[in-house]
Write an enzyme that holds these catalytic residues in place. Structure first.
Site, PDB file in Angstrom:
ATOM      1  CB  SER A   1      -0.612   0.221   1.194  1.00  0.00           C
ATOM      2  OG  SER A   1      -0.529   0.007   2.442  1.00  0.00           O
TER       3      SER A   1
ATOM      4  CG  HIS B   1      -0.351  12.987   2.286  1.00  0.00           C
ATOM      5  ND1 HIS B   1      -1.859  13.272   2.397  1.00  0.00           N
ATOM      6  CD2 HIS B   1      -0.540  11.577   2.962  1.00  0.00           C
ATOM      7  CE1 HIS B   1      -1.988  11.934   3.018  1.00  0.00           C
ATOM      8  NE2 HIS B   1      -1.452  11.932   3.911  1.00  0.00           N
TER       9      HIS B   1
ATOM     10  CG  HIS C   1      -4.742   5.055  -0.470  1.00  0.00           C
ATOM     11  ND1 HIS C   1      -6.082   4.310  -1.762  1.00  0.00           N
ATOM     12  CD2 HIS C   1      -4.120   4.952  -0.222  1.00  0.00           C
ATOM     13  CE1 HIS C   1      -6.334   3.171  -0.969  1.00  0.00           C
ATOM     14  NE2 HIS C   1      -4.953   2.625  -0.111  1.00  0.00           N
TER      15      HIS C   1
ATOM     16  CG  ASN D   1      -4.824  -1.624  -1.466  1.00  0.00           C
ATOM     17  OD1 ASN D   1      -4.730  -2.132  -1.954  1.00  0.00           O
ATOM     18  ND2 ASN D   1      -5.712   0.187  -1.042  1.00  0.00           N
TER      19      ASN D   1
ATOM     20  CG  HIS E   1     -19.311  11.991   7.737  1.00  0.00           C
ATOM     21  ND1 HIS E   1     -17.919  10.942   6.935  1.00  0.00           N
ATOM     22  CD2 HIS E   1     -18.365  12.988   7.982  1.00  0.00           C
ATOM     23  CE1 HIS E   1     -16.733  11.549   6.938  1.00  0.00           C
ATOM     24  NE2 HIS E   1     -16.497  12.828   7.382  1.00  0.00           N
TER      25      HIS E   1
ATOM     26  N   GLY F   1      -5.111  -6.468  15.936  1.00  0.00           N
ATOM     27  CA  GLY F   1      -3.485  -6.139  16.790  1.00  0.00           C
ATOM     28  C   GLY F   1      -2.540  -6.067  15.745  1.00  0.00           C
TER      29      GLY F   1
ATOM     30  NE  ARG G   1       5.748  -1.920  13.149  1.00  0.00           N
ATOM     31  CZ  ARG G   1       6.116  -0.857  12.345  1.00  0.00           C
ATOM     32  NH1 ARG G   1       6.365  -0.291  11.316  1.00  0.00           N
ATOM     33  NH2 ARG G   1       7.915  -0.086  13.090  1.00  0.00           N
TER      34      ARG G   1
END
Length: 310
Positions: free
Chosen positions: A94, A98, A108, A110, A177, A260, A262
């Site tokens: 991925s 910026h 972006h 991936n 939203h 969980g 990284r």
């Protein structure tokens, strides 16, 4: 029919990470990617590469990961109960960029591969990925070039492929939203296995290999455009939308944090600086308003009359 070959995919993805980092670092003389290798206690690991405080890239990252385990976590099998009790491997690259100059879009991408196996049963596997573009001061020729490159990458795989995955991208990178898209879209695909392993793998390579052809010409055209405090302030404000999407809607971010993963690598995608302003609205007739009125809604960029962005 060819069997799914995890090692071939992994070899390609490691090479892809190398090529992306080399090409991007060449655009930012004096800056380079810092590599951080990591391991996961549950199985697997990866190598994260981040570039910061460059003349071109304020922050960017290209991450490789390969995680595996004896059984999938419940969060992964809730929507796919047929995967329960299977061992799994998930491998992917991925990247997120910026740029410092507000006239250069954030981007972006991936590509990933997943395989789950159980003794005595056929493996379950699929490919996913894509890329999208988030401009602050969009130029129509750049957006058309971006989508034309995506179209060309998809063309050998069928006439319906680009329209389908372009639409999926528009629908996925959407801030419900805010009632707006994150940017001008691109390609998004997931759960791809319908063509058999070799053809699906070839499509993943075609998409990933086309990213630099899509992005670098835009970067080179806009990297030296003049900007001032107004443009910088708008860039930081719009970066806030990027943060909102990643933390509220992005499935990869949510799955990584909830399972969980990284944290440093998962949140590599965040911009270094962003701002929020209560009730802000663009001035009527401004270039900022053009972004809202024309570009933050799905468009058929390859079949329309050009319009001025000024």
């Amino acid at each position: 029919m060819a069997h799914a070959n995890l090692e071939d995919v992994k070899r390609y993805l490691l090479d892809l990470q190398d090529r992306l980092c080399q090409a991007l670092a060449e655009q930012d003389a004096g800056a380079d990617f810092h590599e951080d290798a990591w391991e996961r206690s549950e199985g697997g690991g990866g190598r994260s590469r981040v570039i910061e405080n460059g003349a071109v890239f304020e922050k960017g990252g290209v991450n490789f990961s390969h995680v595996f385990g004896a059984t999938l976590p419940p969060s992964a099998t809730a929507a796919r109960p047929e995967l329960a009790g299977r061992s799994f491997h998930a491998v992917g690259v991925s990247w997120v960029l910026h740029p410092r100059n507000p006239h250069v879009p954030t981007s972006h991408g991936n590509v990933r591969f997943f395989i789950a196996e159980k003794e005595g049963e056929s493996p379950v596997w699929w490919f996913g990925g894509g890329y999208d573009l988030t401009p602050f001061y969009p130029v129509e020729e750049d957006v058309v070039h971006w989508h034309q490159t995506a179209f060309d990458a998809c063309a050998p795989f069928g006439d319906d492929v680009y329209p389908r995955y372009k639409r999926w991208c528009d629908e996925y990178f959407y801030l419900k939203h805010r009632d707006e898209t994150r940017g001008v879209g691109g390609l998004f695909f997931d759960d791809l296995n319908e063509w058999g392993f070799e053809r699906c793998f070839a499509f993943q390579r075609a998409v990933a290999d086309s990213f630099l052809d899509a992005y670098l010409p835009i970067l080179k055209r806009r990297r030296d455009d003049a900007y001032g405090e107004r443009e910088r302030a708008f860039q930081l404000y719009r970066r806030g939308r990027y943060v909102e999407f990643n933390l509220v809607w992005d499935r990869g971010t949510l799955f990584g944090l909830q399972s969980g993963g990284r944290t440093e690598s998962i949140l590599m995608s965040m911009p270094p600086v962003a701002e929020w302003h209560y009730g802000w609205m663009p001035e009527p007739g401004s270039r900022e308003e053009v972004l809202y009125q024309r570009y933050l809604q799905p468009q058929d960029w390859l079949n329309q009359e050009p319009q001025s962005t000024h």
